[in-house]
Design a protein around this motif. Structure first.
Motif, PDB file in Angstrom:
ATOM      1  N   ALA A  73      -1.020  -4.890  -8.016  1.00 58.64           N
ATOM      2  CA  ALA A  73      -2.482  -4.911  -7.942  1.00 58.64           C
ATOM      3  C   ALA A  73      -3.070  -5.995  -8.834  1.00 58.64           C
TER       4      ALA A  73
ATOM      5  N   HIS B 207     -16.052   2.377 -11.331  1.00 57.07           N
ATOM      6  CA  HIS B 207     -14.910   1.525 -11.003  1.00 57.07           C
ATOM      7  C   HIS B 207     -15.312   0.101 -10.603  1.00 57.07           C
ATOM      8  N   GLU B 208     -16.555  -0.098 -10.218  1.00 57.56           N
ATOM      9  CA  GLU B 208     -16.974  -1.434  -9.799  1.00 57.56           C
ATOM     10  C   GLU B 208     -17.364  -2.305 -10.983  1.00 57.56           C
TER      11      GLU B 208
ATOM     12  N   LEU C  60     -15.106   4.583 -17.598  1.00 53.80           N
ATOM     13  CA  LEU C  60     -15.297   4.762 -16.159  1.00 53.80           C
ATOM     14  C   LEU C  60     -16.500   5.655 -15.862  1.00 53.80           C
TER      15      LEU C  60
ATOM     16  N   THR D 225     -13.339  -2.647 -15.754  1.00 59.26           N
ATOM     17  CA  THR D 225     -11.939  -2.967 -15.514  1.00 59.26           C
ATOM     18  C   THR D 225     -11.114  -2.259 -16.575  1.00 59.26           C
TER      19      THR D 225
ATOM     20  N   GLY E 288     -13.601  -5.050 -10.710  1.00 61.95           N
ATOM     21  CA  GLY E 288     -13.475  -3.725 -11.288  1.00 61.95           C
ATOM     22  C   GLY E 288     -12.240  -2.999 -10.788  1.00 61.95           C
ATOM     23  N   GLY E 289     -11.917  -1.915 -11.479  1.00 64.34           N
ATOM     24  CA  GLY E 289     -10.785  -1.103 -11.071  1.00 64.34           C
ATOM     25  C   GLY E 289      -9.793  -0.902 -12.199  1.00 64.34           C
ATOM     26  N   VAL E 290      -8.690  -0.258 -11.854  1.00 61.51           N
ATOM     27  CA  VAL E 290      -7.634   0.051 -12.816  1.00 61.51           C
ATOM     28  C   VAL E 290      -6.400  -0.750 -12.444  1.00 61.51           C
ATOM     29  N   PHE E 291      -5.796  -1.422 -13.458  1.00 57.23           N
ATOM     30  CA  PHE E 291      -4.679  -2.319 -13.185  1.00 57.23           C
ATOM     31  C   PHE E 291      -3.574  -2.176 -14.230  1.00 57.23           C
TER      32      PHE E 291
ATOM     33  N   GLU F  16      -0.747   2.400 -10.348  1.00 53.14           N
ATOM     34  CA  GLU F  16      -1.885   2.903 -11.108  1.00 53.14           C
ATOM     35  C   GLU F  16      -2.247   4.347 -10.763  1.00 53.14           C
ATOM     36  N   ASP F  17      -1.676   4.885  -9.701  1.00 51.90           N
ATOM     37  CA  ASP F  17      -1.936   6.269  -9.311  1.00 51.90           C
ATOM     38  C   ASP F  17      -1.023   7.267 -10.021  1.00 51.90           C
TER      39      ASP F  17
END
Length: 331
Positions: free
Chosen positions: A285, A143-144, A138, A147, A212-215, A107-108
């Protein structure tokens, strides 16, 4: 959970609604009502997200979570601004990445520049439009509470593109009386396909638990040859009654066979070495966050059943006549 799905009548959106209802949630779908009905058990609210008052029917209600599949930054900007939601799950795409060559990309990975407008003018802006949508979500939810679901190739029941349906269809309905099937000689090429049901169940899961986050929400990467085995299994063929006729990239290009998708193609085949990383992204992830993947043969089986129920061949791939023409040519 009170879940608002922005969409819900076709493919992934519909699968999300079905999964949420099966989990016992209260589901509302906002659609224009032009692409079909929503699943039984969900409440339908009419709304056009391009209109200034398009969210009027849902914006005053509190939502535990929202699921959004839009590709229009203007639509996402309005919903992120107006909706009262504790969590926002935005379905993005692996097409946001600028790097299509690196296998195992996480994801980076570097992203394409965002689209500055409110809507795409052509499909060439698909990735940049989704980048813009991600940034909007976002910025509003963080990020929390957000998603970002970077989906890969989605297949199975309802895949009208035919990308996941062609190979099981071809093994089940060979064009050649002798059972020969034309396939690409694709050493090193992978296939990464996620079942729409698995993706939908996981989207509901992250909404339920506020993950939450990026996947990268993608399937497991498998060699092309292994995917063909799964397609044969889905078609009820063990391989003994089908002969694979392999041709390399140069031969296929010379005879105007298209890659990836669409009429006249061999679906899922990529002939550009600069794209070998596209079907080989890391899903570590997402699986750590609860994504569970079924066997690929089950996805192919569902795609085949979808086309059989329609009584028509997939939109992507070679017609019977075209495949027989190609099989008759020398290697």
């Amino acid at each position: 959970m009170r879940l608002l799905v922005l969409g819900g009548s076709v493919f992934l959106g519909r699968a999300v609604v079905t999964a949420a209802l099966a989990a016992g949630h209260d589901v509302v779908c906002l659609t224009r009502g032009e692409s079909g009905d929503v699943p039984d058990g969900a409440r339908w609210v009419r709304g056009d997200r391009d209109a200034d008052d398009g969210l009027a029917g849902v914006r005053d209600e509190p939502w535990d979570a929202v699921v959004d599949v839009s590709v229009a930054p203007g639509q996402v900007r309005r919903s992120a601004r107006e909706l009262r939601a504790d969590h926002y799950a935005f379905v993005s795409t692996g097409s946001v990445y600028a790097d299509t060559a690196t296998s195992g990309l996480t994801e980076d990975g570097p992203l394409l520049p965002r689209l500055d407008g409110d809507a795409m003018s052509s499909m060439s802006e698909y990735g940049p439009a989704k980048v813009a949508c991600e940034e909007i979500v976002l910025e509003r939810f963080g990020h929390e509470a957000a998603t970002i679901v970077r989906a890969g190739l989605i297949g199975g029941d309802g895949d009208a593109s035919g990308r996941s349906g062609y190979w099981p269809w071809r093994f089940a309905h060979p064009s050649d009386p002798g059972g020969r099937v034309l396939v690409p000689l694709a050493p090193g090429l992978g296939v990464q396909l996620i079942d729409v049901r698995d993706l939908a169940i996981w989207i509901v899961h992250v909404a339920e638990h506020g993950i939450g986050g990026v996947f990268n929400a993608v399937g497991d990467a498998v060699p092309f040859a292994q995917a063909l085995v799964a397609a044969r299994l889905a078609a009820g063929a063990d391989g003994s009654d089908r002969t694979l006729v392999t041709r390399d990239d140069d031969w296929l290009r010379a005879h105007d066979v298209a890659p990836w998708a669409g009429p006249g193609s061999l679906p899922l085949w990529l002939d550009d070495p600069g794209w070998t990383g596209f079907p080989a992204r890391s899903n570590a992830a997402a699986t750590a966050a609860g994504l569970v993947l079924r066997p690929l043969a089950e996805t192919f089986s569902a795609a085949l059943a979808f086309h059989d129920a329609r009584g028509e061949a997939p939109a992507s791939g070679l017609t019977d006549e075209r495949e027989r023409e190609l099989l008759a040519l020398p290697a």
